[in-house]
Design a protein around this motif. Structure first.
Motif, short mmCIF file in Angstrom:
data_model
loop_
_atom_site.label_atom_id
_atom_site.label_comp_id
_atom_site.label_asym_id
_atom_site.label_seq_id
_atom_site.Cartn_x
_atom_site.Cartn_y
_atom_site.Cartn_z
N VAL A 152 0.84 -1.20 0.00
CA VAL A 152 0.00 0.00 0.00
C VAL A 152 0.87 1.25 0.00
CG1 VAL A 152 -1.84 1.24 1.21
CG2 VAL A 152 -1.82 -1.26 1.21
N SER A 153 0.41 2.26 -0.71
CA SER A 153 1.13 3.53 -0.79
C SER A 153 1.34 4.14 0.59
CB SER A 153 0.35 4.50 -1.67
OG SER A 153 0.80 5.82 -1.50
N PRO A 154 2.53 4.69 0.88
CA PRO A 154 2.75 5.37 2.17
C PRO A 154 1.76 6.50 2.41
CG PRO A 154 4.84 4.99 1.04
CD PRO A 154 3.76 4.62 0.07
N THR A 155 1.30 7.13 1.33
CA THR A 155 0.31 8.20 1.48
C THR A 155 -0.97 7.66 2.11
OG1 THR A 155 1.18 9.34 -0.47
CG2 THR A 155 -1.04 9.93 0.24
N LEU A 156 -1.39 6.48 1.66
CA LEU A 156 -2.61 5.88 2.20
C LEU A 156 -2.38 5.34 3.61
CD1 LEU A 156 -3.91 4.00 -0.98
CD2 LEU A 156 -4.49 6.30 -0.16
N LEU A 157 -1.16 4.84 3.88
CA LEU A 157 -0.86 4.39 5.24
C LEU A 157 -0.96 5.55 6.22
CD1 LEU A 157 2.19 1.99 4.63
CD2 LEU A 157 -0.17 1.35 5.17
N ASP A 158 -0.51 6.72 5.80
CA ASP A 158 -0.61 7.89 6.66
C ASP A 158 -2.07 8.27 6.90
OD1 ASP A 158 2.12 8.07 6.95
OD2 ASP A 158 2.38 9.55 5.34
N LEU A 159 -2.90 8.15 5.86
CA LEU A 159 -4.33 8.43 6.03
C LEU A 159 -4.94 7.50 7.07
CD1 LEU A 159 -5.57 9.01 2.36
CD2 LEU A 159 -5.33 10.71 4.17
N TYR A 160 -4.53 6.23 7.02
CA TYR A 160 -5.05 5.27 7.99
C TYR A 160 -4.54 5.58 9.40
CZ TYR A 160 -5.81 0.87 10.44
OH TYR A 160 -6.19 -0.07 11.37
N ARG A 161 -3.29 5.97 9.51
CA ARG A 161 -2.75 6.34 10.82
C ARG A 161 -3.53 7.52 11.41
NH1 ARG A 161 2.12 4.49 12.59
NH2 ARG A 161 3.56 3.49 11.11
N ASN A 162 -3.94 8.43 10.55
CA ASN A 162 -4.67 9.63 11.01
C ASN A 162 -6.17 9.38 11.13
OD1 ASN A 162 -2.25 11.08 11.02
ND2 ASN A 162 -2.50 11.72 8.88
N GLU A 163 -6.57 8.10 10.98
CA GLU A 163 -7.97 7.70 11.11
C GLU A 163 -8.87 8.35 10.05
OE1 GLU A 163 -9.26 8.35 15.11
OE2 GLU A 163 -7.80 6.96 15.97
N ASP A 164 -8.29 8.63 8.88
CA ASP A 164 -9.08 9.14 7.76
C ASP A 164 -9.50 8.01 6.82
OD1 ASP A 164 -8.87 11.82 8.55
OD2 ASP A 164 -6.89 12.00 7.63
N MET A 165 -9.18 6.78 7.21
CA MET A 165 -9.49 5.61 6.40
C MET A 165 -9.65 4.42 7.34
SD MET A 165 -7.02 3.76 3.57
CE MET A 165 -6.97 5.18 2.49
N SER A 166 -10.60 3.53 7.04
CA SER A 166 -10.78 2.35 7.87
C SER A 166 -9.81 1.25 7.45
CB SER A 166 -12.22 1.83 7.73
OG SER A 166 -12.43 1.26 6.45
N PHE A 167 -9.64 0.25 8.32
CA PHE A 167 -8.73 -0.85 7.99
C PHE A 167 -9.27 -1.66 6.82
CE2 PHE A 167 -7.05 -5.17 8.49
CZ PHE A 167 -5.69 -4.89 8.45
N GLN A 168 -10.61 -1.79 6.72
CA GLN A 168 -11.20 -2.52 5.60
C GLN A 168 -10.87 -1.81 4.28
OE1 GLN A 168 -12.80 -1.90 8.47
NE2 GLN A 168 -12.75 -4.04 9.17
N GLN A 169 -10.94 -0.49 4.28
CA GLN A 169 -10.58 0.26 3.08
C GLN A 169 -9.10 0.08 2.75
OE1 GLN A 169 -11.97 4.05 4.60
NE2 GLN A 169 -13.66 4.11 3.14
N LEU A 170 -8.25 0.18 3.78
CA LEU A 170 -6.81 0.04 3.57
C LEU A 170 -6.47 -1.33 2.99
CD1 LEU A 170 -4.00 1.41 4.10
CD2 LEU A 170 -3.95 0.09 6.24
N SER A 171 -7.07 -2.38 3.55
CA SER A 171 -6.74 -3.73 3.10
C SER A 171 -7.16 -3.97 1.65
CB SER A 171 -7.42 -4.76 4.01
OG SER A 171 -8.83 -4.62 3.96
N ALA A 172 -8.16 -3.23 1.16
CA ALA A 172 -8.60 -3.40 -0.23
C ALA A 172 -7.51 -3.00 -1.21
CB ALA A 172 -9.87 -2.58 -0.49
N PHE A 173 -6.62 -2.10 -0.82
CA PHE A 173 -5.56 -1.63 -1.72
C PHE A 173 -4.45 -2.65 -1.89
CE2 PHE A 173 -7.54 2.41 -0.53
CZ PHE A 173 -7.62 3.05 -1.76
N THR A 174 -4.43 -3.72 -1.12
CA THR A 174 -3.36 -4.71 -1.22
C THR A 174 -3.45 -5.56 -2.48
OG1 THR A 174 -4.63 -6.32 0.09
CG2 THR A 174 -3.16 -4.84 1.29
N VAL A 175 -4.55 -5.42 -3.27
CA VAL A 175 -4.67 -6.20 -4.50
C VAL A 175 -3.85 -5.59 -5.63
CG1 VAL A 175 -6.99 -6.96 -3.87
CG2 VAL A 175 -6.73 -4.93 -5.29
N CYS A 176 -3.25 -4.43 -5.39
CA CYS A 176 -2.51 -3.72 -6.45
C CYS A 176 -1.20 -3.19 -5.87
CB CYS A 176 -3.37 -2.58 -7.00
SG CYS A 176 -2.53 -1.45 -8.11
N ASP A 177 -0.11 -3.26 -6.66
CA ASP A 177 1.20 -2.77 -6.21
C ASP A 177 1.50 -1.36 -6.71
OD1 ASP A 177 1.80 -5.13 -4.85
OD2 ASP A 177 2.52 -6.09 -6.68
#
Length: 672
Positions: free
Chosen positions: A156-181
């Motif tokens: 997952v992109s570091p940009t999206l990891l930061d969004l998740y850290r800041n609680e701007d994204m749920s873990f379910q949303q974050l895990s969906a991005f793992t299907v693409c590099d």
């Protein structure tokens, strides 16, 4: 070994001198949790990273563990396995007995699980140092599957990891991005999707490049492939398919175009002045339970009325020409143009008042077929109950800003406002009725079988009216009655069903895959009992504040009649569950109906608490029930009552209703 003291108030205590503290607020630890902790301690050379908190025990030389019960259990597990000695030295910190409960409560309540991204980074460091997945799992006392899931976050992109850290994204949303590099693609997809449509499925679909058919409802909604292509979208066409026209390859663009159209429609509504306007993929389920305001009649101007009459006459003439084969190429387009104009004139004959628009709002969505769907006039709960200033009364006329007259229906003259049971209380009372019907039906498999068969036929054969004429919600759904009843523990119907559930839980197989084979082995009597229970759980006679379900509740009424439900055995009105929650006018009506008007004369001059106490005392034992919880009399019972009255001396007893079946306003209200 003897106890020793090190620096920083740390005390070394033998493992076999440590006991669980009875003052510890946490009494239960899972076996898996203890095993995982033991694995973690083993992987770290049998050291514990955090000292146990202890206090002196009741016996000399022994200590109670205030905080660290799972660590203690894990150490004992290792000692039982022979991996460490029973007197293994454990580092502890001592506290007083007075602080024991507070410390254990703080430890158990304030503990926060490790953030998933932090876990990923910790696992990554070990993996880069050459540790295998198995080694990492053992070191952290977790499963190999969990390690692999966390390591997948590296895609997952570091940009999206930061969004998740800041609680701007749920873990379910974050895990969906793992299907693409492709990190850039991931960020583009996140930014292109509307905030209300960023669920896990949509994200994964956009990343995997799933094509959207030209026949998809989203394509219809945005105006077709031409609109999509005009926005720069790529299309894949099947030359051998003459019907669907091809596929849109950019799912994110399709979703963005859908959002843009919804927003454009929402802007039109906002310009009308509605209090709020929201867009979404579908109309929320809660909208069906919200209070509504409705448009009032608007008079057309003389010119508009004349135009309407002229267009209707022209329309009829043109349709006749087409039917007779006399129309030309311009006839059908003219008919469509007339129909469009007549629709505009028809819509102009009703409008919402400015006060209603200011207090209500709208939902804008796309329906199942790809058409625009708008729900207007919805009042949110926080605004419900606040009557807008200057509200038009029934019978009054008003004028819109464009000069057209608005007309409301004439009023009925009443010397004082009629008593009306509050809608939330009606919901609770009908929930009480539903619970009683369920409990009775659960003990009557024959009627349950008939009710289920009728419901199944209604769903299979459309000429029986579908689900609109049955109260059984067979899929199987079951309304949670506890949410509608202030004190569900005191509801007899709910208690009976809970006991049945516990009893059946002892005989049903534990694995869902075994249930069918188990059913095949059971006698018919057992299956009929279970069928009655399932049917009973599906009964729904609840009247929600803004979703009356009249036809379904009428069916529930007939079901209750067939079961001979005696609601006095299931519900007794008290000050707590009824009288204290209605007005004094309602209390006066109740006493009058139950024991006579003379007993209710002083209610108006009483304080509310006194009136409640009087009602509870006077009505106790009379069998009186509020209308929403009553069961209407069956036709046979009414005929028997009429026969008894006919055999009497011609006087109508005061407790017998004078209205024939179907015309009694009280019974019809009970069914409503």
């Amino acid at each position: 070994m003897t106890n020793t003291t090190t620096g920083n108030d740390t005390l070394i205590v033998a493992l076999n001198k440590l006991d669980r503290d009875p003052l510890n607020v946490r009494k239960t630890y899972s076996t898996d949790g203890i095993t995982e902790m033991a694995a973690s301690i083993r992987a770290d050379g049998y050291r514990i990273l955090q000292n146990l908190i202890i206090r002196k025990g009741d016996k000399r030389g022994r200590y109670h563990v205030i905080a660290g019960g799972r660590r203690l259990a894990a150490l004992n597990l290792l000692a039982e396995a022979g991996e460490i000695s029973k007197d293994y030295p454990v580092e502890c910190k001592e506290r007083s007995a007075d602080d024991a409960t507070e410390i254990s409560l703080i430890e158990n309540l304030q503990r926060e699980a490790m953030h998933p991204v932090d876990e990923y980074e910790a696992f990554r460091v070990m993996a880069e140092a050459g540790k295998s997945v198995e080694d990492i799992a053992a070191r952290f006392g977790t499963t190999e599957t969990m390690v692999r899931k966390r390591m997948a976050l590296g895609r997952v992109s570091p940009t999206l990891l930061d969004l998740y850290r800041n609680e701007d994204m749920s873990f379910q949303q974050l895990s969906a991005f793992t299907v693409c590099d492709d990190h850039e693609r991931q960020v583009d997809v996140w930014n292109s999707l509307p905030s209300w449509n960023r669920d896990q499925r949509t994200i994964r679909s956009a990343l995997q490049g799933e094509a959207v058919k030209a026949t998809d409802k989203r394509m219809k909604f945005i105006g077709g492939l031409d609109v999509y292509e005009g926005a720069g979208g790529a299309v894949k066409r099947d030359l051998f398919d003459e019907h669907n026209g091809g596929y849109a390859l950019d799912v994110a663009l399709v979703d963005r175009l859908v959002t843009e159209r919804l927003e454009a429609e929402a802007e039109v509504l906002r310009a009308e002045g509605w209090s709020w306007v929201e867009i979404g993929p579908v109309i929320p389920h809660d909208a069906h339970y919200m209070h509504r305001v409705y448009p009032v009649a608007v008079s057309l101007s003389d010119e508009e009325r004349a135009e309407e009459e002229r267009l209707e006459a022209e329309h009829d003439d043109l349709v006749a020409q087409v039917e007779d084969g006399e129309g030309d190429d311009g006839t059908e387009p003219r008919i469509k143009a007339i129909q469009t104009r007549l629709a505009v004139l028809t819509a102009a004959q009703e409008a919402y008042t400015s006060e209603d628009i200011a207090s209500a709002g709208c939902y804008v969505a796309m329906d199942y077929y790809g058409n625009l769907e708008i729900e207007r006039g919805l009042v949110r709960p926080e605004a419900d109950g606040e009557e807008p200033d200057g509200e038009m009364l029934e019978g009054e006329s008003g004028e819109r800003e464009d000069g057209r007259a608005t007309v409301a229906l004439p009023p009925e003259q009443h010397p004082e406002p009629a008593f009306k049971i509050p809608a939330p209380l009606v919901q609770e009372l009908t929930a009480q009725k539903t619970a009683a019907i369920r409990a009775e039906l659960a003990h009557n498999p024959d009627i349950a079988l008939a009710a289920v068969v009728q419901t199944l036929l209604a769903s299979l054969l459309g000429n029986f009216g579908g689900y609109d004429y049955t109260s059984l919600e067979l899929t199987v759904k079951s309304e949670r009655l506890e949410d509608s009843i202030a004190d569900p523990a005191a509801c007899k119907g709910i208690t009976v069903l809970d006991e049945l559930k516990e009893n059946y839980g002892h005989i049903l197989p534990g694995r869902p895959n075994d249930l069918f084979e188990w059913c095949l082995e059971q006698p018919s009597s057992t299956l009929l009992d279970l069928l009655a229970y399932a049917a009973a759980k599906s009964v729904n006679a609840v009247q929600h504040p803004h979703f009356e379900r009249k036809a379904q509740r009428a069916h529930a009424e007939r079901l209750a009649q067939a079961l001979n439900v005696d609601m006095t055995q299931w519900y007794v009105p008290t000050g707590e569950n009824y009288f204290g929650r209605i007005s004094k006018a309602g209390i006066k009506d109740a006493i009058t109906q139950a024991v006579g008007e003379d007993f209710a004369l002083g209610v108006a001059g009483m304080k509310k608490a006194e009136a409640v106490e009087l009602a509870e005392r006077k009505i106790a034992g009379t069998g009186w029930l509020p209308k929403p919880v009553r069961i209407a009399a069956r036709a046979e019972q009414e005929h028997e009552m009429a026969r008894v009255i006919g055999d009497d001396d011609g006087e109508c007893p005061s407790d017998v209703d004078e209205h024939p079946h179907g015309e009694d306003p009280q019974l019809s209200e009970a069914a409503e």
